[in-house]
Write an enzyme that holds these catalytic residues in place. Sequence first.
Site, PDB file in Angstrom:
ATOM      1  N   ASN A  42     -11.129  -2.690  -4.631  1.00  0.00           N
ATOM      2  CA  ASN A  42     -10.491  -1.813  -5.721  1.00  0.00           C
ATOM      3  C   ASN A  42     -11.139  -1.295  -6.890  1.00  0.00           C
ATOM      4  O   ASN A  42     -10.886  -0.428  -7.591  1.00  0.00           O
ATOM      5  CB  ASN A  42      -8.969  -2.076  -5.967  1.00  0.00           C
ATOM      6  CG  ASN A  42      -8.022  -2.034  -4.676  1.00  0.00           C
ATOM      7  OD1 ASN A  42      -7.300  -2.907  -4.236  1.00  0.00           O
ATOM      8  ND2 ASN A  42      -8.189  -0.946  -3.855  1.00  0.00           N
ATOM      9  N   ARG A  59     -12.551   2.338  -7.440  1.00  0.00           N
ATOM     10  CA  ARG A  59     -11.667   3.449  -8.135  1.00  0.00           C
ATOM     11  C   ARG A  59     -12.045   3.957  -9.594  1.00  0.00           C
ATOM     12  O   ARG A  59     -12.572   3.266  -9.938  1.00  0.00           O
ATOM     13  CB  ARG A  59     -10.022   2.892  -7.691  1.00  0.00           C
ATOM     14  CG  ARG A  59      -9.787   2.463  -6.539  1.00  0.00           C
ATOM     15  CD  ARG A  59      -8.166   2.429  -6.425  1.00  0.00           C
ATOM     16  NE  ARG A  59      -7.949   1.937  -4.945  1.00  0.00           N
ATOM     17  CZ  ARG A  59      -6.700   2.182  -4.443  1.00  0.00           C
ATOM     18  NH1 ARG A  59      -5.737   2.422  -5.234  1.00  0.00           N
ATOM     19  NH2 ARG A  59      -6.400   1.810  -3.257  1.00  0.00           N
ATOM     20  N   ASP A  73       0.842  -1.175   0.087  1.00  0.00           N
ATOM     21  CA  ASP A  73      -0.023  -0.038  -0.011  1.00  0.00           C
ATOM     22  C   ASP A  73       0.803   1.348   0.142  1.00  0.00           C
ATOM     23  O   ASP A  73       1.958   1.231   0.513  1.00  0.00           O
ATOM     24  CB  ASP A  73      -0.765   0.029   1.126  1.00  0.00           C
ATOM     25  CG  ASP A  73      -1.963   1.021   1.071  1.00  0.00           C
ATOM     26  OD1 ASP A  73      -2.389   1.361  -0.096  1.00  0.00           O
ATOM     27  OD2 ASP A  73      -2.502   1.304   2.351  1.00  0.00           O
ATOM     28  N   SER A 121      -7.622  -5.402  -4.660  1.00  0.00           N
ATOM     29  CA  SER A 121      -8.591  -5.892  -3.862  1.00  0.00           C
ATOM     30  C   SER A 121      -9.971  -5.998  -4.618  1.00  0.00           C
ATOM     31  O   SER A 121     -10.103  -5.422  -5.700  1.00  0.00           O
ATOM     32  CB  SER A 121      -8.541  -5.163  -2.604  1.00  0.00           C
ATOM     33  OG  SER A 121      -9.567  -4.129  -2.791  1.00  0.00           O
ATOM     34  N   HIS A 150       1.691   3.708  -9.125  1.00  0.00           N
ATOM     35  CA  HIS A 150       1.471   2.449  -9.409  1.00  0.00           C
ATOM     36  C   HIS A 150       2.508   1.844 -10.193  1.00  0.00           C
ATOM     37  O   HIS A 150       3.183   0.730 -10.021  1.00  0.00           O
ATOM     38  CB  HIS A 150       0.340   2.257 -10.069  1.00  0.00           C
ATOM     39  CG  HIS A 150      -1.002   2.429  -9.195  1.00  0.00           C
ATOM     40  ND1 HIS A 150      -0.943   2.040  -7.874  1.00  0.00           N
ATOM     41  CD2 HIS A 150      -2.227   3.420  -9.243  1.00  0.00           C
ATOM     42  CE1 HIS A 150      -2.056   2.429  -7.336  1.00  0.00           C
ATOM     43  NE2 HIS A 150      -2.680   3.114  -8.164  1.00  0.00           N
ATOM     44  N   SER A 183      -7.626  -4.857   5.528  1.00  0.00           N
ATOM     45  CA  SER A 183      -8.388  -4.449   4.232  1.00  0.00           C
ATOM     46  C   SER A 183      -8.913  -5.781   3.355  1.00  0.00           C
ATOM     47  O   SER A 183      -8.490  -5.783   2.289  1.00  0.00           O
ATOM     48  CB  SER A 183      -7.573  -3.528   3.364  1.00  0.00           C
ATOM     49  OG  SER A 183      -7.337  -2.193   4.024  1.00  0.00           O
ATOM     50  N   ARG A 231      -0.141   7.808  -2.468  1.00  0.00           N
ATOM     51  CA  ARG A 231       0.325   8.999  -1.651  1.00  0.00           C
ATOM     52  C   ARG A 231       1.961   9.198  -2.217  1.00  0.00           C
ATOM     53  O   ARG A 231       2.441  10.333  -2.187  1.00  0.00           O
ATOM     54  CB  ARG A 231       0.254   8.665  -0.241  1.00  0.00           C
ATOM     55  CG  ARG A 231      -1.239   8.793   0.124  1.00  0.00           C
ATOM     56  CD  ARG A 231      -1.309   8.085   1.746  1.00  0.00           C
ATOM     57  NE  ARG A 231      -1.434   6.740   1.433  1.00  0.00           N
ATOM     58  CZ  ARG A 231      -1.530   5.619   2.372  1.00  0.00           C
ATOM     59  NH1 ARG A 231      -0.938   6.176   3.514  1.00  0.00           N
ATOM     60  NH2 ARG A 231      -1.509   4.573   2.135  1.00  0.00           N
ATOM     61  N   TRP A 232       2.509   8.118  -2.503  1.00  0.00           N
ATOM     62  CA  TRP A 232       3.913   8.153  -3.167  1.00  0.00           C
ATOM     63  C   TRP A 232       3.902   8.974  -4.228  1.00  0.00           C
ATOM     64  O   TRP A 232       4.952  10.238  -4.260  1.00  0.00           O
ATOM     65  CB  TRP A 232       4.336   6.898  -3.416  1.00  0.00           C
ATOM     66  CG  TRP A 232       6.180   6.654  -3.658  1.00  0.00           C
ATOM     67  CD1 TRP A 232       6.938   6.716  -2.734  1.00  0.00           C
ATOM     68  CD2 TRP A 232       6.588   7.063  -4.979  1.00  0.00           C
ATOM     69  NE1 TRP A 232       8.181   6.860  -3.470  1.00  0.00           N
ATOM     70  CE2 TRP A 232       7.998   7.046  -4.808  1.00  0.00           C
ATOM     71  CE3 TRP A 232       6.123   7.248  -6.203  1.00  0.00           C
ATOM     72  CZ2 TRP A 232       8.990   7.128  -5.883  1.00  0.00           C
ATOM     73  CZ3 TRP A 232       7.098   7.522  -7.406  1.00  0.00           C
ATOM     74  CH2 TRP A 232       8.360   7.523  -7.210  1.00  0.00           C
ATOM     75  N   ARG A 265      -4.516  -1.761   9.119  1.00  0.00           N
ATOM     76  CA  ARG A 265      -5.725  -2.610   8.944  1.00  0.00           C
ATOM     77  C   ARG A 265      -5.661  -3.765   7.998  1.00  0.00           C
ATOM     78  O   ARG A 265      -4.423  -3.421   7.133  1.00  0.00           O
ATOM     79  CB  ARG A 265      -6.642  -1.829   8.427  1.00  0.00           C
ATOM     80  CG  ARG A 265      -6.690  -0.829   7.198  1.00  0.00           C
ATOM     81  CD  ARG A 265      -7.859  -0.289   6.741  1.00  0.00           C
ATOM     82  NE  ARG A 265      -7.652   0.666   5.739  1.00  0.00           N
ATOM     83  CZ  ARG A 265      -7.681   2.169   6.179  1.00  0.00           C
ATOM     84  NH1 ARG A 265      -7.750   2.474   7.187  1.00  0.00           N
ATOM     85  NH2 ARG A 265      -7.387   2.923   5.099  1.00  0.00           N
TER      86      ARG A 265
HETATM   87  C1  IPE Z   1      -5.486  -2.673   0.022  1.00  0.00           C
HETATM   88  O1  IPE Z   1      -5.285  -1.311  -0.140  1.00  0.00           O
HETATM   89  C2  IPE Z   1      -5.452  -3.395  -1.168  1.00  0.00           C
HETATM   90  C3  IPE Z   1      -4.076  -3.597  -1.751  1.00  0.00           C
HETATM   91  C4  IPE Z   1      -2.865  -3.104  -1.374  1.00  0.00           C
HETATM   92  C5  IPE Z   1      -4.163  -3.962  -3.179  1.00  0.00           C
HETATM   93  P1  IPE Z   1      -6.221  -0.333  -0.301  1.00  0.00           P
HETATM   94  O2  IPE Z   1      -5.394   1.244  -0.348  1.00  0.00           O
HETATM   95  O3  IPE Z   1      -7.296  -0.555  -1.204  1.00  0.00           O
HETATM   96  O4  IPE Z   1      -7.084  -0.441   1.257  1.00  0.00           O
HETATM   97  P2  IPE Z   1      -7.842   0.727   1.956  1.00  0.00           P
HETATM   98  O5  IPE Z   1      -8.903   1.229   1.085  1.00  0.00           O
HETATM   99  O6  IPE Z   1      -6.995   1.941   2.611  1.00  0.00           O
HETATM  100  O7  IPE Z   1      -8.213  -0.073   3.259  1.00  0.00           O
HETATM  101  C1  IPE Z   2      -1.759   0.375  -3.333  1.00  0.00           C
HETATM  102  O1  IPE Z   2      -1.566   1.586  -3.379  1.00  0.00           O
HETATM  103  C2  IPE Z   2      -2.063  -0.392  -4.624  1.00  0.00           C
HETATM  104  C3  IPE Z   2      -3.519  -0.926  -4.901  1.00  0.00           C
HETATM  105  C4  IPE Z   2      -4.399  -0.489  -3.750  1.00  0.00           C
HETATM  106  C5  IPE Z   2      -3.616  -1.288  -5.964  1.00  0.00           C
HETATM  107  P1  IPE Z   2      -2.801   2.707  -3.377  1.00  0.00           P
HETATM  108  O2  IPE Z   2      -3.241   2.928  -4.737  1.00  0.00           O
HETATM  109  O3  IPE Z   2      -3.719   2.272  -2.291  1.00  0.00           O
HETATM  110  O4  IPE Z   2      -2.064   4.087  -2.602  1.00  0.00           O
HETATM  111  P2  IPE Z   2      -2.655   4.920  -1.594  1.00  0.00           P
HETATM  112  O5  IPE Z   2      -3.044   4.206  -0.246  1.00  0.00           O
HETATM  113  O6  IPE Z   2      -3.941   5.670  -2.060  1.00  0.00           O
HETATM  114  O7  IPE Z   2      -1.458   5.682  -1.098  1.00  0.00           O
HETATM  115 MG    MG Z   3      -4.239   2.641  -0.232  1.00  0.00          MG
END
Ligand code: IPE
Ligand code: IPE
Ligand code: MG
Length: 228
Positions: free
Chosen positions: A63, A66, A15, A60, A32, A184, A19-20, A182
């Site tokens: 996801n 999104r 995860d 997930s 990504h 998730s 944000r990165w 968490r």
């Molecule tokens: C969990 O990250 C799923 C993956 C890393 C693939 P999310 O960014 O989707 O989780 P939440 O929404 O913060 O719980």
């Molecule tokens: C994890 O990074 C990758 C996936 C959930 C697919 P995020 O896309 O959730 O990154 P943040 O949590 O928004 O920074």
């Molecule tokens: Mg995330």
Amino acid sequence: MQGVNIPKHVGIIMDGNGRWATARGQKRSFGHKEGSANVDKIVTHAFKRGVKALTLYAFSAENWARPKEEVDGLMKLLKDYLKKFAKKLYKSDVRLIVIGGREQLSNDLVKQIEEVEKKSENNKSAVLNIAINYGGRQEIVACVNKLIALNKEITVESISENLYTAVSGEVDLIIRTGGELRLSNFLLYQGAYSELYFTDVLWPDFNEEQFDKALSEFGQRKRRFGKV
Ligand code: IPE
Ligand code: IPE
Ligand code: MG
């Protein structure tokens, strides 16, 4: 890492990509891309350390909610990763398994998944599970429905043996990057007695040294499994 008790099965919630990228004034998709480029380094390192199964949470079941552009970008990165993995398979003894529901995935992606799984099915040194369209609750429901259809008894063992991760078994250590505390919906059943390790480091920045820190911490934990 000598003398450290190495977990057999490690799960990683990768995860923090979004944000990165945002912190660098870039689009989430850039994060990504960087995140996906980081995968092989950690996979290679984990197996070098003696981990026998690694389960990576890539996408997930939740996801899909999104923006379409982000989802499409992630699906493309996943397909590219599997294609690259398939090409390098002749030098690897790692078995790759994709866990999660396949019905919602594109035909292209499913074909790529099937090809890599087939090509690597006899590989023995380690297992790499990639979780795509994965949810722990969905997995348990699908598993129980399968057992009912087969007229099998529902027991702790029969469920374990019919989860997507039947080959790798319980997960000893779950690492989550990105600072959230968490699960998730990740490996809910297999993680009943997992040690949990959370780090603020965002996934694109997570490196070998940080992986080793998680292993050292795991080595110091006292796992009691309910005993004294
Ligand atoms: C969990 O990250 C799923 C993956 C890393 C693939 P999310 O960014 O989707 O989780 P939440 O929404 O913060 O719980
Ligand atoms: C994890 O990074 C990758 C996936 C959930 C697919 P995020 O896309 O959730 O990154 P943040 O949590 O928004 O920074
Ligand atoms: Mg995330």
